[in-house]
Design a protein around this motif. Structure first.
Motif, PDB file in Angstrom:
ATOM      1  N   GLN A  81       0.859  -1.177   0.000  1.00  0.00           N
ATOM      2  CA  GLN A  81       0.000   0.000   0.000  1.00  0.00           C
ATOM      3  C   GLN A  81       0.895   1.226   0.000  1.00  0.00           C
ATOM      4  OE1 GLN A  81      -3.470   0.308  -0.084  1.00  0.00           O
ATOM      5  NE2 GLN A  81      -3.027   2.484  -0.324  1.00  0.00           N
ATOM      6  N   MET A  82       0.745   2.059  -1.004  1.00  0.00           N
ATOM      7  CA  MET A  82       1.597   3.236  -1.153  1.00  0.00           C
ATOM      8  C   MET A  82       0.731   4.480  -1.057  1.00  0.00           C
ATOM      9  SD  MET A  82       4.088   1.907  -4.234  1.00  0.00           S
ATOM     10  CE  MET A  82       2.792   2.003  -5.458  1.00  0.00           C
ATOM     11  N   ASN A  83       0.946   5.246  -0.007  1.00  0.00           N
ATOM     12  CA  ASN A  83       0.213   6.490   0.203  1.00  0.00           C
ATOM     13  C   ASN A  83       1.134   7.686   0.060  1.00  0.00           C
ATOM     14  OD1 ASN A  83      -2.068   4.916   0.859  1.00  0.00           O
ATOM     15  ND2 ASN A  83      -1.523   4.885   3.027  1.00  0.00           N
ATOM     16  N   SER A  84       0.531   8.838  -0.101  1.00  0.00           N
ATOM     17  CA  SER A  84       1.295  10.092  -0.217  1.00  0.00           C
ATOM     18  C   SER A  84       2.436   9.945  -1.221  1.00  0.00           C
ATOM     19  CB  SER A  84       1.859  10.488   1.151  1.00  0.00           C
ATOM     20  OG  SER A  84       0.825  10.639   2.100  1.00  0.00           O
ATOM     21  N   LEU A  85       2.098   9.450  -2.383  1.00  0.00           N
ATOM     22  CA  LEU A  85       3.123   9.191  -3.391  1.00  0.00           C
ATOM     23  C   LEU A  85       3.789  10.476  -3.852  1.00  0.00           C
ATOM     24  CD1 LEU A  85       1.304   6.355  -5.306  1.00  0.00           C
ATOM     25  CD2 LEU A  85       3.622   6.205  -4.369  1.00  0.00           C
ATOM     26  N   LYS A  86       5.069  10.349  -4.169  1.00  0.00           N
ATOM     27  CA  LYS A  86       5.876  11.475  -4.625  1.00  0.00           C
ATOM     28  C   LYS A  86       6.429  11.158  -6.020  1.00  0.00           C
ATOM     29  CE  LYS A  86       7.487  12.230   0.123  1.00  0.00           C
ATOM     30  NZ  LYS A  86       8.671  12.329   1.016  1.00  0.00           N
ATOM     31  N   PRO A  87       6.767  12.179  -6.778  1.00  0.00           N
ATOM     32  CA  PRO A  87       7.359  11.916  -8.101  1.00  0.00           C
ATOM     33  C   PRO A  87       8.600  11.031  -8.018  1.00  0.00           C
ATOM     34  CG  PRO A  87       6.680  14.201  -7.947  1.00  0.00           C
ATOM     35  CD  PRO A  87       6.484  13.608  -6.578  1.00  0.00           C
ATOM     36  N   GLU A  88       9.346  11.126  -6.937  1.00  0.00           N
ATOM     37  CA  GLU A  88      10.555  10.301  -6.810  1.00  0.00           C
ATOM     38  C   GLU A  88      10.240   8.829  -6.531  1.00  0.00           C
ATOM     39  OE1 GLU A  88       9.868  13.175  -5.210  1.00  0.00           O
ATOM     40  OE2 GLU A  88      10.627  13.142  -3.132  1.00  0.00           O
ATOM     41  N   ASP A  89       8.971   8.505  -6.340  1.00  0.00           N
ATOM     42  CA  ASP A  89       8.574   7.104  -6.212  1.00  0.00           C
ATOM     43  C   ASP A  89       8.377   6.450  -7.577  1.00  0.00           C
ATOM     44  OD1 ASP A  89       6.495   8.080  -3.458  1.00  0.00           O
ATOM     45  OD2 ASP A  89       8.443   7.058  -3.349  1.00  0.00           O
ATOM     46  N   THR A  90       8.453   7.227  -8.623  1.00  0.00           N
ATOM     47  CA  THR A  90       8.287   6.689  -9.969  1.00  0.00           C
ATOM     48  C   THR A  90       9.357   5.657 -10.268  1.00  0.00           C
ATOM     49  OG1 THR A  90       7.231   8.697 -10.813  1.00  0.00           O
ATOM     50  CG2 THR A  90       8.311   7.265 -12.427  1.00  0.00           C
ATOM     51  N   ALA A  91       8.928   4.458 -10.654  1.00  0.00           N
ATOM     52  CA  ALA A  91       9.856   3.357 -10.907  1.00  0.00           C
ATOM     53  C   ALA A  91       9.065   2.141 -11.370  1.00  0.00           C
ATOM     54  CB  ALA A  91      10.638   3.011  -9.645  1.00  0.00           C
ATOM     55  N   VAL A  92       9.808   1.121 -11.783  1.00  0.00           N
ATOM     56  CA  VAL A  92       9.219  -0.198 -11.988  1.00  0.00           C
ATOM     57  C   VAL A  92       9.355  -0.954 -10.670  1.00  0.00           C
ATOM     58  CG1 VAL A  92       9.350  -2.386 -13.214  1.00  0.00           C
ATOM     59  CG2 VAL A  92       9.747  -0.236 -14.449  1.00  0.00           C
ATOM     60  N   TYR A  93       8.233  -1.428 -10.167  1.00  0.00           N
ATOM     61  CA  TYR A  93       8.203  -2.144  -8.895  1.00  0.00           C
ATOM     62  C   TYR A  93       8.099  -3.634  -9.175  1.00  0.00           C
ATOM     63  CZ  TYR A  93       7.659   2.194  -6.317  1.00  0.00           C
ATOM     64  OH  TYR A  93       7.873   3.437  -5.758  1.00  0.00           O
ATOM     65  N   THR A  94       8.956  -4.398  -8.521  1.00  0.00           N
ATOM     66  CA  THR A  94       9.029  -5.841  -8.753  1.00  0.00           C
ATOM     67  C   THR A  94       9.090  -6.562  -7.415  1.00  0.00           C
ATOM     68  OG1 THR A  94      10.363  -5.363 -10.728  1.00  0.00           O
ATOM     69  CG2 THR A  94      10.281  -7.635 -10.005  1.00  0.00           C
ATOM     70  N   CYS A  95       8.406  -7.691  -7.339  1.00  0.00           N
ATOM     71  CA  CYS A  95       8.480  -8.465  -6.102  1.00  0.00           C
ATOM     72  C   CYS A  95       9.379  -9.681  -6.283  1.00  0.00           C
ATOM     73  CB  CYS A  95       7.100  -8.882  -5.610  1.00  0.00           C
ATOM     74  SG  CYS A  95       6.164  -9.943  -6.707  1.00  0.00           S
ATOM     75  N   ASN A  96       9.887 -10.145  -5.149  1.00  0.00           N
ATOM     76  CA  ASN A  96      10.832 -11.252  -5.147  1.00  0.00           C
ATOM     77  C   ASN A  96      10.546 -12.143  -3.955  1.00  0.00           C
ATOM     78  OD1 ASN A  96      13.617 -12.208  -3.754  1.00  0.00           O
ATOM     79  ND2 ASN A  96      13.786 -12.342  -5.969  1.00  0.00           N
ATOM     80  N   ALA A  97      10.639 -13.457  -4.155  1.00  0.00           N
ATOM     81  CA  ALA A  97      10.384 -14.372  -3.040  1.00  0.00           C
ATOM     82  C   ALA A  97      10.943 -15.749  -3.343  1.00  0.00           C
ATOM     83  CB  ALA A  97       8.888 -14.487  -2.777  1.00  0.00           C
ATOM     84  N   ASP A  98      11.236 -16.483  -2.278  1.00  0.00           N
ATOM     85  CA  ASP A  98      11.533 -17.904  -2.400  1.00  0.00           C
ATOM     86  C   ASP A  98      10.216 -18.657  -2.353  1.00  0.00           C
ATOM     87  OD1 ASP A  98      14.572 -17.855  -0.373  1.00  0.00           O
ATOM     88  OD2 ASP A  98      14.267 -17.558  -2.523  1.00  0.00           O
ATOM     89  N   LEU A  99       9.974 -19.449  -3.369  1.00  0.00           N
ATOM     90  CA  LEU A  99       8.739 -20.229  -3.451  1.00  0.00           C
ATOM     91  C   LEU A  99       9.071 -21.710  -3.336  1.00  0.00           C
ATOM     92  CD1 LEU A  99       6.969 -18.418  -6.436  1.00  0.00           C
ATOM     93  CD2 LEU A  99       6.859 -17.891  -3.991  1.00  0.00           C
ATOM     94  N   THR A 100       8.314 -22.374  -2.476  1.00  0.00           N
ATOM     95  CA  THR A 100       8.473 -23.817  -2.317  1.00  0.00           C
ATOM     96  C   THR A 100       7.294 -24.509  -2.973  1.00  0.00           C
ATOM     97  OG1 THR A 100       9.678 -23.551  -0.235  1.00  0.00           O
ATOM     98  CG2 THR A 100       8.692 -25.707  -0.662  1.00  0.00           C
ATOM     99  N   TYR A 101       7.593 -25.495  -3.800  1.00  0.00           N
ATOM    100  CA  TYR A 101       6.534 -26.185  -4.535  1.00  0.00           C
ATOM    101  C   TYR A 101       6.961 -27.609  -4.837  1.00  0.00           C
ATOM    102  CZ  TYR A 101       9.514 -25.256  -8.564  1.00  0.00           C
ATOM    103  OH  TYR A 101      10.571 -25.198  -9.434  1.00  0.00           O
ATOM    104  N   TYR A 102       5.977 -28.440  -5.159  1.00  0.00           N
ATOM    105  CA  TYR A 102       6.226 -29.830  -5.525  1.00  0.00           C
ATOM    106  C   TYR A 102       6.074 -29.937  -7.033  1.00  0.00           C
ATOM    107  CZ  TYR A 102       5.790 -34.913  -5.605  1.00  0.00           C
ATOM    108  OH  TYR A 102       5.975 -36.243  -5.861  1.00  0.00           O
TER     109      TYR A 102
END
Length: 123
Positions: A81-102
């Motif tokens: 959740q991103m509030n009070s956004l500023k021009p300097e927040d401009t970017a490509v946002y990417t998520c990263n995680a370790d996923l466990t699966y079978y």
């Protein structure tokens, strides 16, 4: 197919809000710490926030008090959740995680990156 998919980016004006989602799909049995990163043009990628499996959060100083990371383990989804956004927040946002699966034969834990979602904040 095991993957992370982000959504929720867009174009907003300074002071407005956006909520990004990072959803893990596939036969996921568990998700480790999830991090949201961003990269602006000409800049290095930086960690914005992360959240552990137990819900412990960490934020970059530049977003403290404005951004909130949360997770819904039942939905295999993490939100930013991103509030009070500023021009300097401009970017490509990417998520990263370790996923466990079978995979049908073995249980695997691999690190995944999503494809990214663009956030643009106009002044």
């Amino acid at each position: 197919q095991v993957q992370l998919v982000e959504s929720g980016g867009g174009l907003v004006q300074a002071g407005e809000s956006l909520r990004l989602s990072c959803a893990a799909s596939g036969s996921i049995s568990s998700i480790g710490t999830v991090g949201w990163y961003r990269q602006a043009p000409g800049k290095q990628r930086e960690l914005v926030a992360d959240i552990t499996t137990g819900g412990i959060t960490n934020y970059a100083d530049s977003v403290k008090g404005r951004f909130t990371i949360s997770r819904d383990n039942a939905k295999n989804t993490v939100y930013l959740q991103m509030n009070s956004l500023k021009p300097e927040d401009t970017a490509v946002y990417t998520c990263n995680a370790d996923l466990t699966y079978y995979d049908g034969r073995y249980t695997r834990t691999l690190n995944y990156w999503g494809q990214g979602t663009q956030v643009t904040v106009s002044s």
